[in-house]
Enzyme design. Structure first.
Site, mmCIF file in Angstrom:
data_model
loop_
_atom_site.group_PDB
_atom_site.id
_atom_site.type_symbol
_atom_site.label_atom_id
_atom_site.label_comp_id
_atom_site.label_asym_id
_atom_site.label_seq_id
_atom_site.Cartn_x
_atom_site.Cartn_y
_atom_site.Cartn_z
ATOM 1 N N TYR A 156 0.439 -1.805 0.018
ATOM 2 C CA TYR A 156 -0.592 -0.161 -0.355
ATOM 3 C C TYR A 156 1.534 1.179 -0.059
ATOM 4 O O TYR A 156 0.334 2.043 -0.680
ATOM 5 C CB TYR A 156 -0.957 -0.034 0.546
ATOM 6 C CG TYR A 156 -2.235 1.094 1.698
ATOM 7 C CD1 TYR A 156 -3.139 1.018 0.757
ATOM 8 C CD2 TYR A 156 -1.666 1.974 2.400
ATOM 9 C CE1 TYR A 156 -4.031 2.018 0.174
ATOM 10 C CE2 TYR A 156 -2.866 3.499 2.409
ATOM 11 C CZ TYR A 156 -3.785 3.116 1.255
ATOM 12 O OH TYR A 156 -5.010 3.502 1.836
ATOM 13 N N LYS A 160 1.052 4.362 -2.521
ATOM 14 C CA LYS A 160 0.486 5.357 -2.635
ATOM 15 C C LYS A 160 2.254 7.170 -2.366
ATOM 16 O O LYS A 160 1.372 7.734 -3.209
ATOM 17 C CB LYS A 160 0.077 5.976 -1.426
ATOM 18 C CG LYS A 160 -1.267 4.763 -1.328
ATOM 19 C CD LYS A 160 -2.259 5.349 -2.028
ATOM 20 C CE LYS A 160 -3.914 5.134 -1.415
ATOM 21 N NZ LYS A 160 -4.778 4.851 -2.225
HETATM 22 P P1 NAP Z 1 -13.571 1.911 0.994
HETATM 23 O O1 NAP Z 1 -14.460 3.018 1.724
HETATM 24 O O2 NAP Z 1 -13.732 1.091 1.255
HETATM 25 O O3 NAP Z 1 -14.400 2.421 -0.425
HETATM 26 C C1 NAP Z 1 -13.172 2.194 -1.634
HETATM 27 C C2 NAP Z 1 -13.993 2.303 -2.827
HETATM 28 O O4 NAP Z 1 -13.232 1.901 -3.726
HETATM 29 C C3 NAP Z 1 -15.386 1.791 -3.163
HETATM 30 O O5 NAP Z 1 -16.487 2.700 -4.159
HETATM 31 C C4 NAP Z 1 -14.788 0.359 -4.361
HETATM 32 O O6 NAP Z 1 -15.663 -0.214 -4.798
HETATM 33 C C5 NAP Z 1 -14.416 1.164 -4.886
HETATM 34 N N1 NAP Z 1 -12.950 0.268 -4.765
HETATM 35 C C6 NAP Z 1 -12.100 -0.707 -4.659
HETATM 36 N N2 NAP Z 1 -11.612 -1.555 -4.961
HETATM 37 C C7 NAP Z 1 -11.949 -0.945 -6.111
HETATM 38 C C8 NAP Z 1 -11.952 -2.122 -7.786
HETATM 39 N N3 NAP Z 1 -11.103 -2.458 -8.175
HETATM 40 N N4 NAP Z 1 -12.797 -1.025 -9.078
HETATM 41 C C9 NAP Z 1 -13.418 -0.665 -8.818
HETATM 42 N N5 NAP Z 1 -13.665 0.318 -7.661
HETATM 43 C C10 NAP Z 1 -13.165 -0.397 -6.302
HETATM 44 O O7 NAP Z 1 -12.329 3.317 0.594
HETATM 45 P P2 NAP Z 1 -11.659 4.915 1.564
HETATM 46 O O8 NAP Z 1 -11.030 4.645 2.356
HETATM 47 O O9 NAP Z 1 -12.735 6.094 1.579
HETATM 48 O O10 NAP Z 1 -10.427 5.394 0.776
HETATM 49 C C11 NAP Z 1 -10.340 5.683 -0.632
HETATM 50 C C12 NAP Z 1 -9.410 6.511 -0.539
HETATM 51 O O11 NAP Z 1 -8.800 7.009 0.349
HETATM 52 C C13 NAP Z 1 -8.545 4.536 -1.323
HETATM 53 O O12 NAP Z 1 -7.492 5.403 -2.275
HETATM 54 C C14 NAP Z 1 -7.341 5.080 0.019
HETATM 55 O O13 NAP Z 1 -6.216 4.194 0.125
HETATM 56 C C15 NAP Z 1 -7.306 6.216 0.384
HETATM 57 N N6 NAP Z 1 -6.903 6.859 2.049
HETATM 58 C C16 NAP Z 1 -8.284 6.058 2.511
HETATM 59 C C17 NAP Z 1 -7.831 6.388 4.275
HETATM 60 C C18 NAP Z 1 -8.494 5.685 6.022
HETATM 61 O O14 NAP Z 1 -8.761 6.225 6.185
HETATM 62 N N7 NAP Z 1 -9.957 5.730 5.112
HETATM 63 C C19 NAP Z 1 -6.390 7.026 4.622
HETATM 64 C C20 NAP Z 1 -5.818 7.091 3.281
HETATM 65 C C21 NAP Z 1 -6.083 7.305 2.376
HETATM 66 P P3 NAP Z 1 -17.377 -1.028 -4.219
HETATM 67 O O15 NAP Z 1 -18.509 0.484 -3.437
HETATM 68 O O16 NAP Z 1 -18.394 -0.782 -5.637
HETATM 69 O O17 NAP Z 1 -17.315 -1.852 -3.286
#
Ligand code: NAP
Length: 248
Positions: A156, A160
């Protein structure tokens, strides 16, 4: 909101849930036409429905962003049906955490393909109309883990960190065409991705956050809305950490 802004189209990957959905809903409320992309049709479909129900304009396009050939076909379809894309938010991401000796090649490949390669494919196939109109915004949602590393997240963190190098290189490549490219690096944000951490881990993390709380999806949507606006036209190649002061 100006007439011009009203016509702009924003495509958000991972718009079905969490951060991507909050960005999609915010841009929909701000008057952009929103293209919601996620893996499951139900997920991006419900995001688009919510935006339309709130008076915005949104359409859903499901695709597995890790499938480069499918992404290319989808981008061609979007450009044919919607005409253009002015704003691209590369947000879809997954984690497959493990210590290095226990990390399988499939876990490495899935994380790199979903987080990093998708960023390359969507940008490659959607940036051309931006070069023609000489206006564009690309925002890559990276992570503080790409800056500081994290034990158990080598895949990851590599993905990133790769997004940060990609952001800076493209900012230089596209500057002459008035397309800005920036990255947002969230800290710990309350979503499905961090829900699996458990209460104790969340409390421990909060101790290291100067602002003493986890972030909300709206914290990330707010800065993204600013970066895609005309007010941010002199900002490119930057990484904005939104982490309650954790990394400074
Ligand atoms: P999340 O709640 O797990 O949601 C992920 C979203 O990405 C979902 O809509 C999912 O689609 C979609 N997705 C995942 N794999 C996919 C694929 N192969 N094809 C198409 N869509 C896909 O994640 P989040 O926490 O909102 O994170 C969003 C971004 O922010 C990510 O890049 C993550 O690395 C980054 N981030 C998050 C955090 C945190 O603390 N949450 C911190 C730093 C960075 P479905 O709805 O169809 O499953």
């Amino acid at each position: 909101m100006s007439e011009e802004t009203n016509k702009r189209l924003a495509l958000i990957t991972g718009a079905g849930r969490g951060i991507g959905r909050a960005i999609a809903e915010r841009l929909g409320a701000d008057g952009y036409k929103v293209i919601c992309v996620s893996k499951s049709p139900g997920s991006c479909g419900s995001a688009a429905e919510a935006i339309n129900a709130a008076g915005g304009e949104a359409v859903a396009y499901p695709v597995d962003v890790a499938d480069s050939a499918a992404v290319r076909t989808l981008c061609e379809q979007v450009l044919e049906e919607q005409g253009t894309v002015d704003i691209l938010i590369n947000n879809a991401g997954i984690t497959r955490d493990n210590l290095l000796f226990r990390m399988g090649e499939a876990d490495w490949d899935a994380v790199l393909q979903t987080n990093l390669t998708s960023c390359f494919t969507f940008t490659k196939y959607l940036a051309r109309p931006m070069t023609r109109t000489r206006w564009g915004r690309i925002i890559n949602i990276t992570s503080v883990v790409g800056i500081m590393g994290n034990a158990g997240q080598a895949n990851y963190a590599a993905a990133k960190a790769g997004m940060i190098g990609f952001t800076k290189s493209l900012a230089k490549e596209f500057a002459a065409r008035k397309i800005t490219v920036n990255a947002v690096a969230p800290g710990f944000i309350q979503t499905d991705m961090t829900a699996e951490l458990g209460d104790e881990a969340r409390e421990n993390i909060t101790k290291f956050v100067p602002l003493k709380r986890l972030g909300t999806v709206e914290d990330i949507a707010g800065i993204t809305a600013f970066l895609v606006s005309d007010e941010a036209s002199y900002i490119t190649g930057q990484v904005f950490t939104v982490d309650g002061g954790m990394v400074m």
